[in-house]
Structures are given as C-alpha cells and as structure tokens.
Design an enzyme around this catalytic site. Structure first.
Site, PDB file in Angstrom:
ATOM      1  N   GLN A  66      14.752  -1.532   6.722  1.00 24.46           N
ATOM      2  CA  GLN A  66      13.314  -1.524   6.979  1.00 24.46           C
ATOM      3  C   GLN A  66      12.623  -0.556   6.026  1.00 24.46           C
ATOM      4  O   GLN A  66      11.399  -0.438   6.039  1.00 24.46           O
ATOM      5  CB  GLN A  66      13.055  -1.107   8.436  1.00 24.46           C
ATOM      6  CG  GLN A  66      13.675  -2.072   9.440  1.00 24.46           C
ATOM      7  CD  GLN A  66      13.635  -1.543  10.864  1.00 24.46           C
ATOM      8  OE1 GLN A  66      14.279  -0.556  11.209  1.00 24.46           O
ATOM      9  NE2 GLN A  66      12.866  -2.195  11.709  1.00 24.46           N
ATOM     10  N   ASN A 101      21.385   6.975  15.978  1.00 24.44           N
ATOM     11  CA  ASN A 101      19.945   7.231  15.934  1.00 24.44           C
ATOM     12  C   ASN A 101      19.624   8.464  16.767  1.00 24.44           C
ATOM     13  O   ASN A 101      20.268   8.714  17.789  1.00 24.44           O
ATOM     14  CB  ASN A 101      19.173   6.018  16.488  1.00 24.44           C
ATOM     15  CG  ASN A 101      17.682   6.097  16.210  1.00 24.44           C
ATOM     16  OD1 ASN A 101      17.282   6.268  15.051  1.00 24.44           O
ATOM     17  ND2 ASN A 101      16.865   6.007  17.232  1.00 24.44           N
ATOM     18  N   CYS A 120      -4.397 -12.141 -14.275  1.00 23.85           N
ATOM     19  CA  CYS A 120      -5.449 -12.968 -13.652  1.00 23.85           C
ATOM     20  C   CYS A 120      -6.628 -12.167 -13.105  1.00 23.85           C
ATOM     21  O   CYS A 120      -7.582 -12.756 -12.601  1.00 23.85           O
ATOM     22  CB  CYS A 120      -4.853 -13.827 -12.539  1.00 23.85           C
ATOM     23  SG  CYS A 120      -4.580 -12.957 -10.993  1.00 23.85           S
ATOM     24  N   CYS A 178       0.735  -8.978  -7.408  1.00 24.11           N
ATOM     25  CA  CYS A 178      -0.652  -9.444  -7.482  1.00 24.11           C
ATOM     26  C   CYS A 178      -0.915 -10.342  -6.284  1.00 24.11           C
ATOM     27  O   CYS A 178      -0.195 -11.316  -6.067  1.00 24.11           O
ATOM     28  CB  CYS A 178      -0.918 -10.191  -8.782  1.00 24.11           C
ATOM     29  SG  CYS A 178      -2.560 -10.981  -8.802  1.00 24.11           S
ATOM     30  N   HIS A 181      10.891  -5.082   4.676  1.00 20.56           N
ATOM     31  CA  HIS A 181       9.502  -4.633   4.491  1.00 20.56           C
ATOM     32  C   HIS A 181       9.137  -4.480   3.018  1.00 20.56           C
ATOM     33  O   HIS A 181       8.138  -3.841   2.698  1.00 20.56           O
ATOM     34  CB  HIS A 181       9.253  -3.318   5.247  1.00 20.56           C
ATOM     35  CG  HIS A 181       9.262  -3.480   6.741  1.00 20.56           C
ATOM     36  ND1 HIS A 181       9.607  -2.484   7.625  1.00 20.56           N
ATOM     37  CD2 HIS A 181       8.974  -4.568   7.508  1.00 20.56           C
ATOM     38  CE1 HIS A 181       9.535  -2.943   8.871  1.00 20.56           C
ATOM     39  NE2 HIS A 181       9.162  -4.197   8.829  1.00 20.56           N
TER      40      HIS A 181
HETATM   41 ZN   LIG Z   1      -2.474 -11.945 -10.920  1.00 27.26          ZN
END
Ligand SMILES: [Zn+2]
Length: 252
Positions: free
Chosen positions: A105, A224, A161, A133, A125
């Site tokens: 993640q 954890n 672009c 873009c 992620h």
């Molecule tokens: Zn672009």
C-alpha cells in the site's frame, strides 16, 4: 520465551513455504522516516486540511491546490528515505526464491530500492516516484517534474498535451486500478504463507487478501503495532517493531 517459540514456528513455516505473499502498509515505511498519512497518528487524521491536497476533485479543479501539492512534493520524506532492515529481509526472501508477490500500500518504492524486483511488487496505491498526465496518460520520472518546479513552474503541465500532471498515486476520490487489485487478490489465493506487515488491514478491497489467502489454505502471520480485525484468524501475531522482527522471521 513464548515469543521465541512463536518466532521458531514461523521460521519453520518459511523454510517449508514456496509461495510466500507479503502485504505491506505504512508501518514498514514509518521506520524509514516516512510518516503514516491515514493511521491513528496520521498526517491526514490530525489535519484534515492536508487531505485536501490529496483529493482528486480539489486537485483537478483548483490551480492553487496543485501549486500547494507541488510545493509539498518538493519536501516529500520519500526523497531522503532509505530501506530499513525490514525491507532488506523481504529482498532476501526473494533472493531465496520464496517470494511469490509483494503487495504494498506504500508509494515510496523502498521495496524496489531494497532489491525486490519490479515484477514481484504490486503497488496498489501507485508510486510517488513517477508523474502521470491526467489527460493523455503519459508517465515520467517525478524528479524531472520537480526540477521544473524548482526552476519556477508552479504547476508544470504535460509537455505532450498540456494536461494536468499528478503523482502516479491513487488519490482520495480516485478509483483503484482493477487489474492491479485482481493481480493482488489472485496472488494471495496462490500463497502457501501470507505475511501482513505494518498494515492495520482496514482498507478494502486489499484487506480482503488476508481472508482470501486463509480460505485458500495459506498460513497467516500478522506483524503490526496495533491489533487488526484478522488477528483471530491468524496463525501467528506479533506486535514488535518490524525492522527488528522481520529479519528474525525471514532470514535463514
Ligand atoms: Zn498529457
């Protein structure tokens, strides 16, 4: 004493395993100095305004949000972070030929920097080390875009672009990439041993990788700091720091 026995038990599972799948979350990167954004002590949890910079709708609509985002990216803690002993233990697991997939993640690419191959790492992620873009889909290295910001472009557009550039991460309000999630879930179902490391297992669909692996017959190990909803179906649970514990569990 009890802990030593648990470590030995997990080590024997690793010895016998051929398809280990590892799911990592923010907890492994916090030990490399990258703050957790979503956790109980997270940057966004404490300061909801900061979340606005990571919300796709504000980002696309407001040039001021984009300018603030680019400023924040210049200072991103990932640029100075180095893999820790937890990351290195996972790279060693791949070298032993046991790693089936490394689902993460995290967006910092510390797994690849530690030596895991890009083909094994499934980034659910995305990555902050690339830009994309939003109009044409072109991707490029983040550092090139940051060079343009340093040179005075406050919101550098796509050179192909003119579209809006963004880090190649999944922002709030943005859909996950279905092919990536499917690949992660499929790998989990093929595992004979699954480790969940530094993740609170609260974010779906990826948290579902744990019960999916379990249902397909894999042993489950959870490492954890905080309890998770799947501790009850895990075969072993550790609360110790990751960088100290993972090498004990994984290294021969
Ligand atoms: Zn672009």
């Amino acid at each position: 004493m009890r802990n030593t026995a648990a470590i030995e038990k997990v080590r024997s599972w690793v010895e016998g395993a051929t398809r280990v799948v590892v799911l990592t979350g923010a907890g492994i990167s916090t030990e490399s100095g990258i703050p957790d954004f979503r956790g109980p002590q997270g940057v966004w949890t404490k300061n909801p305004q900061a979340e606005k910079l990571s919300n796709i709708h504000y980002y696309m609509a407001d040039p001021e949000v984009r300018k603030a985002s680019w400023k924040a990216r210049l200072e991103h803690p990932a640029w100075n972070a180095k893999p820790n002993t937890g990351h290195l233990a996972l790279a060693a697991l791949e070298q032993r030929g046991k790693l089936h997939a490394l689902i993460t993640q995290n967006i910092d690419e510390l797994h690849q920097m530690a030596g895991n191959s890009a083909e094994k790492v499934i980034e659910v992620h995305g990555t902050v080390r690339k830009v994309v873009c939003m109009a044409c889909g072109m991707t490029a290295p983040m550092q090139k875009a940051l060079d343009r910001v340093r040179a005075g472009e406050e919101d550098p557009p796509c050179r192909d672009c003119g579209g809006i550039l963004k880090s190649a991460t999944i922002s709030f309000g943005q859909a996950l990439v279905p092919e990536v999630i499917e690949r992660a879930m499929r790998a989990s179902q093929e595992a004979d041993l699954l480790f969940a490391v530094g993740t609170s297992l609260q974010v779906y669909p990826i948290a579902g990788a744990v019960p999916a692996a379990r249902a397909a017959g894999a042993k489950i190990v959870i490492l954890n700091a905080e309890p998770t909803q799947f501790d009850g179906i895990a075969d072993a649970v550790f609360r110790e720091p990751i960088g100290a514990t993972l090498p004990q569990l994984l290294l021969p």
